[in-house]
Write a protein that holds these residues in place. Sequence first.
Motif, mmCIF file in Angstrom:
data_model
loop_
_atom_site.group_PDB
_atom_site.id
_atom_site.type_symbol
_atom_site.label_atom_id
_atom_site.label_comp_id
_atom_site.label_asym_id
_atom_site.label_seq_id
_atom_site.Cartn_x
_atom_site.Cartn_y
_atom_site.Cartn_z
ATOM 1 N N ALA A 33 1.656 6.515 -7.070
ATOM 2 C CA ALA A 33 0.514 7.259 -7.612
ATOM 3 C C ALA A 33 0.688 8.761 -7.404
ATOM 4 N N TRP A 34 1.111 9.178 -6.227
ATOM 5 C CA TRP A 34 1.301 10.614 -5.973
ATOM 6 C C TRP A 34 2.481 11.173 -6.762
ATOM 7 N N SER A 91 -4.142 6.008 -10.872
ATOM 8 C CA SER A 91 -4.290 4.781 -10.065
ATOM 9 C C SER A 91 -3.020 3.951 -10.206
ATOM 10 N N SER A 92 -2.529 3.432 -9.057
ATOM 11 C CA SER A 92 -1.351 2.555 -9.049
ATOM 12 C C SER A 92 -1.660 1.345 -8.173
ATOM 13 N N THR A 110 -8.170 10.294 -1.307
ATOM 14 C CA THR A 110 -7.404 9.140 -1.794
ATOM 15 C C THR A 110 -8.221 7.887 -1.573
ATOM 16 N N VAL A 115 -5.617 8.528 -6.761
ATOM 17 C CA VAL A 115 -5.358 9.880 -6.239
ATOM 18 C C VAL A 115 -5.716 10.899 -7.319
ATOM 19 N N ARG A 136 -4.742 -1.370 -4.644
ATOM 20 C CA ARG A 136 -4.585 -0.169 -5.470
ATOM 21 C C ARG A 136 -4.980 1.086 -4.713
ATOM 22 N N VAL A 137 -4.505 2.180 -5.226
ATOM 23 C CA VAL A 137 -4.925 3.508 -4.737
ATOM 24 C C VAL A 137 -5.307 4.367 -5.946
ATOM 25 N N ARG A 188 0.830 -1.212 0.000
ATOM 26 C CA ARG A 188 0.000 0.000 0.000
ATOM 27 C C ARG A 188 0.862 1.259 0.000
ATOM 28 N N ARG A 189 1.897 1.244 0.860
ATOM 29 C CA ARG A 189 2.769 2.423 0.887
ATOM 30 C C ARG A 189 3.477 2.615 -0.456
ATOM 31 N N THR A 212 -8.194 3.901 -1.324
ATOM 32 C CA THR A 212 -7.325 2.729 -1.109
ATOM 33 C C THR A 212 -8.228 1.510 -1.006
ATOM 34 N N THR A 238 0.945 3.882 -3.123
ATOM 35 C CA THR A 238 0.553 5.256 -2.808
ATOM 36 C C THR A 238 1.644 6.240 -3.223
#
Length: 579
Positions: A65-66, A168-169, A137, A154, A151-152, A58-59, A139, A62
């Motif tokens: 994506a950012w 999305s990543s 965001t 943003v 996935r996330v 997740r990290r 998640t 995230t």
Amino acid sequence: MHRQSGTRSYPNPSPRRRLHSLAGQLFALQIVIVAAVVAGGAVLAYLFTAGRAEDTARRQVTAAAWAVADSPTVREAAAGSDPSRLVQPYAEQVRRDTGVDFVTVMDTHGIRWAHRDPAQVGKVFLGHIDQALTGGTVTETYTGTLGRSIRVVVPVFDERHRVVALVSSGITVESISEQLNVPLLALVGVASAALALGGAGTYLVGARLRRHTHGMGATELSHLYDYHQATLHSVREGLVLLDGAQRVVLCNDAARELLGLSGKLEGVPVSGLGLPESLTRALLGPAPIRDEVHLTHERVVVLNTSAVGPGLGTVVTLRDHTELQALTGELDSVRGFADALSAQAHEASNRLHAVVSLIELGRHHEAVEFATAELALAQQLTDKVVAAVGEPVLAALLLGKAAQAAERGVELTLTEDSRIDDGLLPATLSPRDLVTILGNLIDNAVDAAIEGAATAAGPPEVTVTARVDSGELLLRIADTGPGIDPQAATEVFRRGWTTKSGGRGLGLALVAQTARRNGGTVEVGREQGAVLTVRLPLGRDGAEVRVPGGGEVDALAAGGGEVDALAVSRGGREREALR
């Protein structure tokens, strides 16, 4: 069970019995516990590792994506007429550099501008984007075109902070599972090794326990303990178990009674039991003992010891020899009486021949005088003893000892103040104890009188006083022998003390013990020769040995120690004559 070569052997338990033995049950239980602990630990470790892997994923997505959403390239493409031409190569470059499985760029309607699969460009994004459209965001774990993934989503902001696009990543769950395969295999290996090690340790512990319990189950052990306790408390022989440090492990009821012990004894060293010195030495000695007779404070016991094993301890057995010792003393007295009667019969035969010869010579008057003179002398002693001593045991003993003394050339006399009426002695004072005390004192006095005959001014003589005085039975025996050295007065009651060649030094030790048992006192004095006085009160308030000079010591602690235990090896026999 059977004894063989000094060790105890047990039959080998069958496999079925092993399963039902205490060791087998504990082994099975421990295996289950170890397996459950290892399996639980492995599951928890896997879940923890999987959770850490998902958090890392997740990290990672995230951040990717950012990074794309903040890129000027994406903002520029969002404002252009063909955003896919600029965003597609850039998104793929970021995907490869960050290690994520996909980077998707889309407009605010969810139409893809960039995708790992170019065929998906221009199609609607599969997932939730509502929160991202408001600047948040998203998640989630969702199943898209590449399968189930973490996935996330943003937002992409323009210069006026308006959402102009979305990024999305994500990383597929399959990729995360592949990353967990190596730790999982290592975890399984560690868990298997721990299970094997735990099982081996449990087996070794169970095998040792099986050896110590001889393959018996819990019920058998419980029954064996019950039998053990019942046996210990029912046998009349004393049993004491000592550990390798000579401390008491077990002492049954009979041993407590024979040794005069009470209270908690487990863990007490032998030297702290307060036993006679020679008995303590025998118990602490390394050599095994077989049928040794010892004096305790109130009893005569036969001692046997046997080592359990090197440094493991000692088994001590005790048998009460007190009654047998008293009977032996009575038997010796009877034998002495028989010898005296035999000698008297021989002497009477000689005198009868003299009387017959005088009659044949016609000297009837001299024959009558000779016969009546001998009868009067014998009857005079009998009448005096019977008149003064109404107690039949004492009277018979005195008459027999007088005859024995006369045969050895010693005159035994009863003092004029001697008086014991029949029925005055308490029932607690047994005739055997009277025989032990008076018989040994008279025997020792006769021997002493004979020993001092060469230096004495008159003929050897033993004087006996027996009377009831102030509620006490007083027995005083005086002789014309060399007497007792005042320095040795405290030693005469020790086992082994004797002045006679070949003597065993038991008589006075038994006198002191018997007096103590009846709550009496023994006094040692000196007049022309030795004077020994025994007082036996109705109450029992402890025996004493009194020596010349006014000093008093306990009968079992004369001279700073106790009366030494009688330690004469019996060689398997249980008879020791009172001498």
